[in-house]
Design a protein around this motif. Structure first.
Motif, PDB file in Angstrom:
ATOM      1  N   ALA A 166      21.237  23.234   9.645  1.00 55.34           N
ATOM      2  CA  ALA A 166      22.264  23.319  10.713  1.00 55.34           C
ATOM      3  C   ALA A 166      23.263  24.159  10.736  1.00 55.34           C
ATOM      4  O   ALA A 166      24.123  24.252   9.336  1.00 55.34           O
ATOM      5  N   ILE A 167      23.782  25.209  11.471  1.00 57.14           N
ATOM      6  CA  ILE A 167      25.033  26.230  11.488  1.00 57.14           C
ATOM      7  C   ILE A 167      25.598  26.105  12.834  1.00 57.14           C
ATOM      8  O   ILE A 167      24.758  25.853  13.838  1.00 57.14           O
ATOM      9  N   SER A 168      26.814  25.920  12.828  1.00 59.43           N
ATOM     10  CA  SER A 168      27.743  25.767  14.032  1.00 59.43           C
ATOM     11  C   SER A 168      29.038  26.338  14.122  1.00 59.43           C
ATOM     12  O   SER A 168      29.365  26.732  13.129  1.00 59.43           O
ATOM     13  N   GLY A 169      29.192  26.966  15.289  1.00 58.38           N
ATOM     14  CA  GLY A 169      30.659  27.622  15.424  1.00 58.38           C
ATOM     15  C   GLY A 169      30.741  29.087  15.048  1.00 58.38           C
ATOM     16  O   GLY A 169      31.725  29.193  14.089  1.00 58.38           O
ATOM     17  N   VAL A 170      29.760  29.758  15.411  1.00 60.45           N
ATOM     18  CA  VAL A 170      29.985  31.376  14.668  1.00 60.45           C
ATOM     19  C   VAL A 170      30.732  32.025  15.884  1.00 60.45           C
ATOM     20  O   VAL A 170      30.191  31.970  16.904  1.00 60.45           O
ATOM     21  N   ARG A 171      31.582  32.852  15.382  1.00 63.73           N
ATOM     22  CA  ARG A 171      32.341  33.418  16.149  1.00 63.73           C
ATOM     23  C   ARG A 171      32.525  34.935  15.555  1.00 63.73           C
ATOM     24  O   ARG A 171      32.889  35.123  14.406  1.00 63.73           O
ATOM     25  N   VAL A 172      32.276  35.892  16.304  1.00 61.97           N
ATOM     26  CA  VAL A 172      32.629  37.426  15.785  1.00 61.97           C
ATOM     27  C   VAL A 172      33.041  38.273  16.894  1.00 61.97           C
ATOM     28  O   VAL A 172      32.607  38.212  18.247  1.00 61.97           O
ATOM     29  N   ASP A 173      34.186  38.749  16.544  1.00 59.99           N
ATOM     30  CA  ASP A 173      34.923  39.798  17.353  1.00 59.99           C
ATOM     31  C   ASP A 173      35.111  41.171  16.844  1.00 59.99           C
ATOM     32  O   ASP A 173      35.386  41.117  15.568  1.00 59.99           O
ATOM     33  N   ALA A 174      34.932  42.070  17.405  1.00 56.34           N
ATOM     34  CA  ALA A 174      34.822  43.580  16.913  1.00 56.34           C
ATOM     35  C   ALA A 174      35.456  44.511  17.741  1.00 56.34           C
ATOM     36  O   ALA A 174      35.177  44.354  19.030  1.00 56.34           O
ATOM     37  N   LYS A 175      36.238  45.312  17.423  1.00 61.01           N
ATOM     38  CA  LYS A 175      36.784  46.269  18.262  1.00 61.01           C
ATOM     39  C   LYS A 175      36.755  47.749  17.490  1.00 61.01           C
ATOM     40  O   LYS A 175      37.240  47.514  16.329  1.00 61.01           O
ATOM     41  N   MET A 176      36.251  48.445  18.060  1.00 62.99           N
ATOM     42  CA  MET A 176      36.070  49.914  17.292  1.00 62.99           C
ATOM     43  C   MET A 176      36.736  51.051  18.105  1.00 62.99           C
ATOM     44  O   MET A 176      36.686  51.262  19.445  1.00 62.99           O
ATOM     45  N   ARG A 177      37.941  51.450  17.589  1.00 64.65           N
ATOM     46  CA  ARG A 177      38.782  52.417  18.209  1.00 64.65           C
ATOM     47  C   ARG A 177      38.449  53.825  17.510  1.00 64.65           C
ATOM     48  O   ARG A 177      37.757  53.857  16.609  1.00 64.65           O
ATOM     49  N   PRO A 178      38.887  54.969  18.214  1.00 66.16           N
ATOM     50  CA  PRO A 178      38.530  56.159  17.378  1.00 66.16           C
ATOM     51  C   PRO A 178      38.953  56.218  16.144  1.00 66.16           C
ATOM     52  O   PRO A 178      38.663  57.070  15.265  1.00 66.16           O
ATOM     53  N   THR A 179      40.028  55.675  15.516  1.00 66.77           N
ATOM     54  CA  THR A 179      40.668  55.848  14.218  1.00 66.77           C
ATOM     55  C   THR A 179      40.258  54.485  13.371  1.00 66.77           C
ATOM     56  O   THR A 179      40.226  54.548  12.309  1.00 66.77           O
ATOM     57  N   ALA A 180      39.921  53.403  13.910  1.00 66.73           N
ATOM     58  CA  ALA A 180      39.415  52.058  13.023  1.00 66.73           C
ATOM     59  C   ALA A 180      38.551  51.072  13.564  1.00 66.73           C
ATOM     60  O   ALA A 180      38.486  51.242  14.677  1.00 66.73           O
ATOM     61  N   LEU A 181      37.838  50.361  13.010  1.00 66.08           N
ATOM     62  CA  LEU A 181      36.849  49.570  13.366  1.00 66.08           C
ATOM     63  C   LEU A 181      37.229  48.118  12.613  1.00 66.08           C
ATOM     64  O   LEU A 181      37.452  47.761  11.469  1.00 66.08           O
ATOM     65  N   LYS A 182      37.645  47.197  13.582  1.00 65.69           N
ATOM     66  CA  LYS A 182      38.313  45.863  13.218  1.00 65.69           C
ATOM     67  C   LYS A 182      37.326  44.917  13.588  1.00 65.69           C
ATOM     68  O   LYS A 182      36.735  44.664  14.529  1.00 65.69           O
ATOM     69  N   VAL A 183      36.955  44.007  12.531  1.00 73.14           N
ATOM     70  CA  VAL A 183      35.936  42.796  12.845  1.00 73.14           C
ATOM     71  C   VAL A 183      36.410  41.578  12.221  1.00 73.14           C
ATOM     72  O   VAL A 183      37.162  41.591  11.204  1.00 73.14           O
ATOM     73  N   GLU A 184      36.595  40.417  13.038  1.00 70.29           N
ATOM     74  CA  GLU A 184      37.045  39.035  12.816  1.00 70.29           C
ATOM     75  C   GLU A 184      35.863  38.252  12.982  1.00 70.29           C
ATOM     76  O   GLU A 184      35.098  38.355  13.963  1.00 70.29           O
TER      77      GLU A 184
END
Length: 503
Positions: A166-184
């Motif tokens: 079992a796995i639980s509590g997966v969270r992925v947030d990503a924002k792609m801007r013209p100058t950078a890509l940020k992933v949490e």
């Protein structure tokens, strides 16, 4: 199976696309062109060994049969026909290229050079226009938010359980801007349970996590022009924290999983005979790296009058195309990754058996990695960038202990305070200096400086006997044998025979 009592949706997808010209683009939509939200509540898969085997066998019957030799022959003929069409199209393109380069052979070099220069300059102008366009720092091209509640997979044979993952509590947030890509990204829990043994099993949790958060990852990738960065700036930033895993090694459990996997493997089917590869005629073979049909008519007097048919390609090496080729051959700037990593290495527990409380524990400690970029000057007064990375492995040890179970229903393993060390806690420190300078700078590409603090081993006759006892007891523990039920056909035959005898 789904959490029916809460009446949740299994999967929910929400996508919003907005044009920057919208009047509410900056206020209502947060300057985001595409917003994607994915929610996955919880799902439990109950996998039964025999049922899964029958399902795989049924799916194999649905696959198309292997092609016959006649079908392979027809496919080969079609492939060669498509190859001839492709070569013919390439030949037409080459003919147009020869028409253009013929200007060079007959005094049109200036026109050809002017055309090539115009093409290269227009490409450079378009690239500069794109690079110089103003960019809104608040603009977000794509924003993604994904959530996974829980995913549980339970393996069993008939009514007896084998394992539960079992796995639980997966969270992925990503924002792609013209100058950078940020992933949490983050993961709350992951575990593997052993369901094969009765109440005397002391090690139900084969894989467990010591900590509140299994994984936390923050990554930023710079997507602009790398050449605009300062020498000491990096284009990838990685921050990661990982909790320690506790892994219990039981050979019996490993055998259970191998038996489950072996029962699902179908016997290999005879592979279809590969189609015979026939060589193409010499007139259709590739020459000079150009995949076109070339025919030799035996005439040595080609277009240049000197028997050299390739001389017409000399017109391609104009000044503009040479500059463009030189620009493309320049090596790209090196990728600079900034690391800040702290991982609690796994703890390996090797018990004598599933019912024994005596175990050998190997703790691999905590691994820390970080680096920095600095600008230095070589002996030849040339400036270059150096990547200095620090690696530390701390508090690694190995010891014998007696385990006990928690009083709650989780049955987690705890270590007693009385521990007999085979390897006292120690640390390993290393520094790696990697040069990013060109080879012409005569600077060492890498320098490694490593050292181990005091390492104290305590191996006595009794300790060696205990190690051998643990390994022998663990390896000889056999997997559980589950009797198979009688086949349905045999049961039906027995019923029919009894009915006939009674009649």
């Amino acid at each position: 199976q789904q959490q029916q009592q809460q009446k949740e949706q299994l999967v929910g997808v929400h996508i919003v696309m907005v044009k920057p010209e919208s009047p509410h683009f900056a206020t209502l939509h947060g300057s985001t062109e595409m917003n994607v939200q994915l929610e996955f509540s919880s799902l439990q898969l109950d996998v039964e060994k025999d049922s899964l085997g029958r399902l795989l066998a049924f799916s194999k019957k649905l696959q198309p049969p292997p092609p016959t030799p006649e079908e392979q022959e027809r496919a080969e003929i079609e492939r060669r026909r498509q190859e001839r069409l492709r070569q013919r199209r390439q030949g037409d393109t080459t003919s147009r290229l020869l028409d253009t380069t013929s200007l060079v052979s007959f005094g049109g070099a200036a026109d050809a050079r002017q055309a090539a220069t115009k093409t290269v300059s227009s490409s450079s102008t378009a690239k500069k226009a794109r690079a110089g366009a103003p960019v809104d720092p608040a603009l977000i091209k794509i924003k993604v938010a994904a959530r996974v509640g829980a995913l549980v997979v339970q393996l069993r044979q008939q009514t007896a359980g084998i394992a539960r993952f079992a796995i639980s509590g997966v969270r992925v947030d990503a924002k792609m801007r013209p100058t950078a890509l940020k992933v949490e990204a983050s993961l709350e829990d992951i575990h593997l349970l052993d369901l094969t043994v009765a109440a005397d099993n002391c090690y139900r949790h084969i894989l467990s996590v010591a900590g509140d958060q299994v994984l936390t990852l923050h990554a930023t990738v710079f997507q602009g022009d790398v050449s605009t960065l300062a020498p000491t700036e990096h284009n990838i930033d990685v921050f990661m924290r990982a909790a320690g895993f506790r892994v219990v090694f039981l050979q019996r459990f490993v055998n259970e999983m191998l038996n489950f996997a072996a029962a699902l493997q179908a016997p290999p089917s005879p592979a279809a005979a590969p189609a015979t590869e026939r060589a193409l005629p010499p007139a259709q073979q590739h020459r000079g790296g150009i995949g076109i049909a070339v025919e030799d008519d035996g005439d040595d007097n080609d277009e240049d009058g000197n028997g050299n048919g390739n001389a017409v390609f000399g017109g391609l090496s104009s000044d503009a195309t040479a500059d463009a080729a030189a620009e493309q051959q320049q090596p790209p700037p090196p990728t600079k990754i900034k690391l800040d990593v702290e991982i609690k290495a796994p703890v390996l527990v090797v018990p004598v058996s599933s019912a024994s409380t005596t175990a050998l524990v190997v703790d691999l400690g905590v691994l820390c990695v970080d680096n920095a970029f600095e600008e230095l000057t070589s002996e030849l007064e040339q400036k270059y960038v150096q990547d200095t990375m620090h690696i530390a492995l701390r508090d690694a040890d190995a010891f014998f202990t007696t385990v006990s179970l928690t009083k709650d229903s989780s049955r987690h393993v705890r270590f007693d305070d009385q521990q007999r060390y085979l390897l006292q806690p120690f640390s390993l420190l290393a520094t790696v200096r990697r040069s990013l300078a060109p080879e012409s700078y005569a600077v060492p590409s890498a320098l490694v400086d490593a050292g181990i603090e005091t390492m104290e081993l305590s191996f006595r006759d009794l300790d060696m006997s205990d190690v051998l006892l643990v390994l022998a007891g663990n390896l000889k523990e056999e997997a559980r044998v589950v009797p198979k039920p009688a086949p349905p056909a045999a049961a039906d035959a027995a019923t029919t025979t009894t009915t006939t005898t009674t009649t």
